[in-house]
Design a protein around this motif. Structure first.
Motif, mmCIF file in Angstrom:
data_model
loop_
_atom_site.group_PDB
_atom_site.id
_atom_site.type_symbol
_atom_site.label_atom_id
_atom_site.label_comp_id
_atom_site.label_asym_id
_atom_site.label_seq_id
_atom_site.Cartn_x
_atom_site.Cartn_y
_atom_site.Cartn_z
ATOM 1 N N LEU A 1 -2.676 7.148 -0.663
ATOM 2 C CA LEU A 1 -3.908 7.112 0.138
ATOM 3 C C LEU A 1 -4.232 8.500 0.700
ATOM 4 O O LEU A 1 -5.394 8.897 0.760
ATOM 5 C CB LEU A 1 -3.788 6.118 1.302
ATOM 6 N N GLU B 1 2.818 5.596 6.896
ATOM 7 C CA GLU B 1 2.594 6.964 6.430
ATOM 8 C C GLU B 1 3.567 7.923 7.118
ATOM 9 O O GLU B 1 4.197 8.764 6.478
ATOM 10 C CB GLU B 1 1.144 7.351 6.752
ATOM 11 N N MET C 1 3.382 0.132 3.095
ATOM 12 C CA MET C 1 2.935 -0.879 4.057
ATOM 13 C C MET C 1 2.477 -2.096 3.284
ATOM 14 O O MET C 1 1.742 -1.956 2.299
ATOM 15 C CB MET C 1 1.779 -0.306 4.882
ATOM 16 N N THR D 1 -8.474 4.187 7.213
ATOM 17 C CA THR D 1 -7.677 4.710 8.330
ATOM 18 C C THR D 1 -7.101 6.081 7.992
ATOM 19 O O THR D 1 -7.189 7.021 8.792
ATOM 20 C CB THR D 1 -6.524 3.737 8.672
ATOM 21 N N VAL D 2 -6.518 6.190 6.810
ATOM 22 C CA VAL D 2 -5.920 7.473 6.400
ATOM 23 C C VAL D 2 -7.011 8.544 6.305
ATOM 24 O O VAL D 2 -6.815 9.689 6.726
ATOM 25 C CB VAL D 2 -5.145 7.321 5.076
ATOM 26 N N PHE E 1 0.482 -5.720 3.845
ATOM 27 C CA PHE E 1 -0.187 -6.629 4.791
ATOM 28 C C PHE E 1 -0.223 -8.028 4.202
ATOM 29 O O PHE E 1 -0.640 -8.233 3.069
ATOM 30 C CB PHE E 1 -1.574 -6.139 5.207
ATOM 31 N N THR F 1 -0.597 1.059 8.774
ATOM 32 C CA THR F 1 -0.790 2.125 7.784
ATOM 33 C C THR F 1 -0.335 3.474 8.333
ATOM 34 O O THR F 1 0.387 4.226 7.663
ATOM 35 C CB THR F 1 -2.275 2.221 7.381
ATOM 36 N N VAL G 1 0.831 -1.198 0.000
ATOM 37 C CA VAL G 1 0.000 0.000 0.000
ATOM 38 C C VAL G 1 0.870 1.255 0.000
ATOM 39 O O VAL G 1 1.742 1.413 0.859
ATOM 40 C CB VAL G 1 -0.924 -0.004 1.249
ATOM 41 N N SER H 1 -9.106 -5.203 2.967
ATOM 42 C CA SER H 1 -8.311 -4.269 2.179
ATOM 43 C C SER H 1 -8.809 -2.829 2.267
ATOM 44 O O SER H 1 -8.070 -1.902 1.981
ATOM 45 C CB SER H 1 -8.200 -4.720 0.719
ATOM 46 N N ILE I 1 -3.684 -3.828 10.190
ATOM 47 C CA ILE I 1 -3.536 -2.933 9.028
ATOM 48 C C ILE I 1 -3.644 -1.461 9.410
ATOM 49 O O ILE I 1 -2.871 -0.629 8.929
ATOM 50 C CB ILE I 1 -4.585 -3.275 7.944
ATOM 51 N N ILE J 1 -9.335 -1.262 4.995
ATOM 52 C CA ILE J 1 -8.910 -0.671 6.275
ATOM 53 C C ILE J 1 -7.839 0.399 6.086
ATOM 54 O O ILE J 1 -7.891 1.460 6.724
ATOM 55 C CB ILE J 1 -8.411 -1.766 7.250
ATOM 56 N N ALA J 2 -6.861 0.150 5.220
ATOM 57 C CA ALA J 2 -5.759 1.102 5.077
ATOM 58 C C ALA J 2 -6.280 2.468 4.613
ATOM 59 O O ALA J 2 -5.994 3.499 5.235
ATOM 60 C CB ALA J 2 -4.711 0.562 4.099
ATOM 61 N N THR K 1 -7.787 6.870 15.458
ATOM 62 C CA THR K 1 -6.637 7.106 14.577
ATOM 63 C C THR K 1 -5.622 8.077 15.199
ATOM 64 O O THR K 1 -4.431 7.997 14.900
ATOM 65 C CB THR K 1 -7.091 7.629 13.199
#
Lengths: 193, 193
Positions: free
Chosen positions: A35, B70, B76, A66-67, B78, B66, A30, A60, B62, A62-63, B32
């Protein structure tokens, strides 16, 4: 979103069965900087200042979710698939067909963490038939929460999951809609063929 | 890490079977901002300026991985569990026992994305017996890459997965090691009982 479309065209690979692989930057290895750019783009489209949480489905999504949540200053919830021993009662559930695993799975969100007063932005990295997003919408509705929008990075337009949701009036926005995918030849919606 | 230990004590719940639930801020609904603080703490412990990627296992690792990737400016990866149709050949594989699902699962990383020249920081949100981390170490070794460290947010010290890795000389650092977990009574390593 031009950066994303460029990356798909440059690094994506089309496999037999109309599978578009973007696992070098989106859903295995990733690119977290990309992202961040995607999250900024969603912030231009959706009212991210008034959401209370970002919702996605494991794994998939989640990444990216999250950002997004980090940038918008809200928590991120990921719906779990199937039932593990670490989740007890009090769950919103929605049974979906997983296009990836070719079988039914159940999406689960603890009722404790999704409330009627929540304003939810659904985020996912990839949409084909839209089964996962339908399950997430179902869960938001079961919770009585407000759905503020649906942000998708890559949509496979030729599988019509996104069009179905647009026809139903959902506030969905995809940053790259692939309308045609053949080895060496990808056409995005809005482009001349 | 005091903020993390405070959150576990305040919001974590101990269930029968020594299950410590931190799903309100770490692995279902994810805070987060807290993940950002955890990533900063790992940057004080590990040589994050010289890593080339962060590696974790799906699904709950994840989000933290992530945010770490970042912050450190690297990709990243997974590891996927089991085999989906979207992964073709060329995989590093490691079979592990999943404490969460009570069955064997296979961790998979595409060989294309993990190279001998990579310097890898393994990140996970939770460690009990350490099966997932052992699988990730196995994959790093199979790739001939360099393992720079292992960062864990919450370790269940009484299940000895972390001690086992420390005894073997791995550069592992956990930010909250729970040595005792009973309803209403959590003891972290280094604390008086």
């Amino acid at each position: 979103m031009k950066q994303l479309q460029d990356r798909i065209r440059r690094e994506g690979r089309v496999l037999p069965g109309n599978i578009v692989k973007v696992d070098g930057f989106l859903n295995h290895r990733v690119d977290t900087a990309l992202l961040g750019q995607i999250a900024d783009e969603f912030a231009r489209v959706f009212d991210t200042e008034n959401i209370t949480l970002v919702l996605t489905a494991e794994a998939s999504g989640i990444a990216l979710a999250t950002v997004c949540a980090e940038k918008y200053g809200v928590p991120m919830i990921f719906a779990k698939k199937a039932k593990s021993d670490n989740i007890e009662g009090g769950l919103y559930q929605s049974e979906i067909f997983s296009y990836t695993y070719k079988k039914k799975v159940t999406l689960l969100v603890a009722q404790e963490w999704l409330k009627p007063e929540d304003k939810v932005l659904i985020i996912d990295d990839f949409m084909a038939k839209g089964y996962a997003v339908h399950g997430l919408i179902d869960i938001v509705e079961k919770a009585g929460a407000q759905l503020m929008g649906i942000g998708i990075a890559v949509e496979k337009g030729f599988q019509h999951g996104g069009d179905d949701l647009r026809e139903k009036g959902y506030n969905i926005h995809s940053l790259a809609i692939i309308d045609k995918a053949e080895p060496g030849h990808i056409v995005f919606r809005g482009e001349e063929e």
